[in-house]
Design a protein around this motif. Structure first.
Motif, PDB file in Angstrom:
ATOM      1  N   HIS A 140     -16.416  17.446  -0.206  1.00 47.50           N
ATOM      2  CA  HIS A 140     -16.717  16.020  -0.309  1.00 47.50           C
ATOM      3  C   HIS A 140     -16.427  15.527  -1.726  1.00 47.50           C
ATOM      4  N   TYR A 141     -16.501  14.237  -1.911  1.00 48.13           N
ATOM      5  CA  TYR A 141     -16.290  13.625  -3.226  1.00 48.13           C
ATOM      6  C   TYR A 141     -17.206  14.229  -4.284  1.00 48.13           C
ATOM      7  N   GLN A 167      -6.157   5.936   2.755  1.00 46.71           N
ATOM      8  CA  GLN A 167      -6.605   7.155   3.425  1.00 46.71           C
ATOM      9  C   GLN A 167      -8.122   7.278   3.360  1.00 46.71           C
ATOM     10  N   LEU A 168      -8.742   7.531   4.508  1.00 49.53           N
ATOM     11  CA  LEU A 168     -10.202   7.674   4.549  1.00 49.53           C
ATOM     12  C   LEU A 168     -10.669   8.789   3.631  1.00 49.53           C
ATOM     13  N   PRO A 177       0.815  -1.217   0.000  1.00 49.48           N
ATOM     14  CA  PRO A 177       0.000   0.000   0.000  1.00 49.48           C
ATOM     15  C   PRO A 177       0.849   1.268   0.000  1.00 49.48           C
ATOM     16  N   ARG A 189       2.450   1.738  -3.448  1.00 49.80           N
ATOM     17  CA  ARG A 189       1.500   2.018  -4.538  1.00 49.80           C
ATOM     18  C   ARG A 189       0.781   3.361  -4.378  1.00 49.80           C
ATOM     19  N   ASN A 206      -6.021  -0.807  -6.065  1.00 48.20           N
ATOM     20  CA  ASN A 206      -6.396  -1.408  -4.781  1.00 48.20           C
ATOM     21  C   ASN A 206      -7.070  -0.360  -3.897  1.00 48.20           C
ATOM     22  N   PRO A 207      -7.701  -0.814  -2.802  1.00 43.48           N
ATOM     23  CA  PRO A 207      -8.352   0.166  -1.926  1.00 43.48           C
ATOM     24  C   PRO A 207      -7.335   1.156  -1.366  1.00 43.48           C
ATOM     25  N   PRO A 208      -7.626   2.446  -1.458  1.00 41.21           N
ATOM     26  CA  PRO A 208      -6.721   3.442  -0.891  1.00 41.21           C
ATOM     27  C   PRO A 208      -6.717   3.342   0.640  1.00 41.21           C
ATOM     28  N   TRP A 258      -9.598   9.728   0.790  1.00 40.52           N
ATOM     29  CA  TRP A 258      -8.984   9.584  -0.535  1.00 40.52           C
ATOM     30  C   TRP A 258      -9.742  10.269  -1.664  1.00 40.52           C
ATOM     31  N   ASP A 259     -11.071  10.261  -1.640  1.00 39.33           N
ATOM     32  CA  ASP A 259     -11.798  10.865  -2.763  1.00 39.33           C
ATOM     33  C   ASP A 259     -12.348  12.248  -2.454  1.00 39.33           C
ATOM     34  N   MET A 260     -11.910  12.827  -1.323  1.00 35.77           N
ATOM     35  CA  MET A 260     -12.252  14.218  -1.054  1.00 35.77           C
ATOM     36  C   MET A 260     -11.461  15.112  -2.006  1.00 35.77           C
TER      37      MET A 260
END
Lengths: 375, 375
Positions: free
Chosen positions: A338-339, A280-281, A217, A220, A276-278, A283-285
């Motif tokens: 937010h995302y 960081q919580l 992780p 990557r 793969n799953p990022p 991540w898509d902010m």
């Protein structure tokens, strides 16, 4: 751009954030500019000094800008940990250390602040401070790069992208005063950035000590805003040195970073280069500073290569960012969406957000739109 | 609840996460249960041991559960830092330390794992390990509570809620084996939790060393899921000891924590007790474990006080959580929703998410719905 910088952003921090009692700057400001916490990130002593001295040097000879830079310059010694001038990360309002870490970015930002303030004042002591802080950072940087794997059987140790990109941009500022020495350091750091650019993966936040891709992780991890920031540091270096490799590699980094990071008008915070799953919580902010760096990178790339694609991306990013982050009622930009592009937090400043990325972007875009070079 | 636990959650981790080669458990699993990283959080050695030993002791005498607990028990010594048995936070796949910090939660979770596994096996060595790990944690806990302010002029130092609530829940498990000693420690920790409950503010994550409210971002921090978890630890202690103060204070904590944290069906991650901007970027995300803790707290409160309000909140929380977090195709729960309830990350496990909060909630709700006590 210039008007928003001079009439909105610089006054917002000048009015609300300068600590007239203890010195320095407090960046924890709510939507209205009210202070909600007084711990200080030492990065912003240097960064605010840089921002206001630069505004004085390049935009408007306003005494207030000089006074703010002076305020930061006088507070820095109160933060120093020892005779050498080593700086902590976070300090209490009076400068006593609260968080000391092994990074040296308080020193690099102090160095660019002092360099720009020296240009404003001509005071040799200020330049001596710039060099003192730079030398601390540079020797720690070199020491870190000299690390070799120690564990047996090996545990993969990694090196981070941040140091080489920040050292590059620091050298790019300091060479305004002393060309030869910092030109050579800039080249060395630009080459080190390229070590992190792995074909088909992207500009990776972490690679092995010997520069290989690490399939974990950490290995990557992509921070698209960071990648785009590094790309414009590198491309501007390519322009300055007339180095085609830097320019074309920077363009490639912009391309893959936009593929990784661009989503619905803005740049996300993190991703994994292989999907793969990022980790960081958030991540898509959509955080404000990656937008600033993406805007600069795409406009610069258009200026250098002339391809319409970059102009289109620049305009899309700029329009998205100005329509979403601007608080037209109470000044400055919001920092966190937010995302889906809605405002996630109405704060104007915190330990990471202060007068740096946004004013730097406004200043540079104003220059680039007039067709000027960055350096 | 019981069926979902036995047929979905426990098999998901049993199938995908147990490290047959190096021992222990790997929790970084993607949506399908595929491993995407092998660094191990030592918390989960104890937590998985606890979860599977508890399932063996209380739900079904399946050899597989016992084998998994045994696997964790055998891996723990490979993680130990020294003769004393002190444990790191994160280890490499083979157990070598990657992240060592001053917390002692690897030890508290090891203690509950060993206690429950001792109940399954009757092996005195396993109970000796439980006591060894507990004693390490407890002596560090007491040492931390004995801190006094040192800086002059004072810098406000704080103490955290986490230690007292985790020590309480650890003692609540260990007294299944040794009643008197751990009853008395549980009482001491329950009293310490109450120090963090400040009238009109909430159950605060951090208070001054002498238990006062601290008007800083750190002092105003509320983690509603943490508060609700502490509330059910405290309320179950009130039931066990027949202590009215614990029961009523726990109810008050549930009330104010739901006001702080409940939003559109779920519990948010963080807020500032006075409405200032939260420090955490993920503050309004809905993370799986606060939902688990809120579900237990409201159902327990209904059982103890009989007020319909808590039953209604329990049902609303449960329905929201089961409809949003469940991955009906590939098993387990998602861990992270955006503020609006959409899935933010499809991972099933990471360094913080493994077989603990969800199985514990499923086990306890099954018990509570049948009107049983927790202890």
């Amino acid at each position: 751009m210039r008007g928003f910088l001079l009439n909105n952003v610089l006054p917002f921090w000048a009015k609300n954030a300068i600590d007239r009692e203890f010195g320095g700057i407090i960046t924890m400001l709510d939507r209205d500019g009210k202070i909600y916490g007084t711990d200080k990130n030492v990065w912003f002593m240097g960064r605010a000094m840089y921002t206001y001295a630069l505004a004085y040097n390049e935009l408007e000879k306003k005494q207030e800008y000089l006074d703010i830079a002076e305020e930061m310059y006088r507070f820095l010694p109160k933060c120093e940990l020892d005779e050498s001038g080593r700086l902590p990360f976070i300090v209490a309002r009076d400068g006593r250390p609260l968080d000391v870490n092994s990074a040296y970015f308080s020193e690099t930002f102090a160095a660019i602040g002092c360099a720009e303030y020296y240009i404003a004042t001509g005071d040799k002591n200020v330049w001596a401070s710039a060099e003192k802080y730079f030398n601390i950072a540079y020797s720690l940087y070199k020491k870190d790069l000299a690390r070799t794997p120690t564990a047996d059987p090996p545990i993969v140790e990694t090196k981070a992208l941040g140091p080489s990109m920040i050292m590059l941009s620091t050298a790019q500022v300091l060479r305004k005063v002393e060309k030869e020495k910092y030109d050579s350091i800039a080249k060395e750091c630009a080459d080190e950035i390229l070590v992190h650019f792995i074909e088909g993966k992207g500009l990776l936040e972490n690679v092995s000590l010997t520069g290989e891709f690490v399939d974990t992780p950490t290995g990557r991890e992509i921070n698209p805003g960071h990648s785009l920031e590094a790309a414009w540091f590198l491309m501007s270096e390519g322009v300055y040195q007339n180095n085609t490799l830097y320019k074309t590699k920077a363009k490639d980094i912009i391309d893959i970073s936009m593929r990784h990071g661009y989503r619905d008008g803005g740049i996300i915070a993190f991703c994994d280069c292989d999907g793969n799953p990022p980790s960081q919580l958030e991540w898509d902010m959509k955080i404000w500073w990656p937008q600033c760096e993406a805007i600069i990178a795409n406009l610069l790339c258009y200026n250098v290569f002339g391809e319409e694609k970059y102009l289109k991306d620049y305009e899309a990013l700029r329009n998205y960012a100005f329509s979403r982050y601007t608080d037209s009622e109470r000044g400055e930009w919001y920092g966190y969406l937010h995302y889906d592009g809605t405002v996630a937090n109405t704060l104007k400043g915190n330990v990471s957000k202060g007068p740096f990325h946004l004013p730097r972007m406004l200043y540079l875009v104003d220059k680039l739109e007039r067709g000027e070079n960055i350096w």
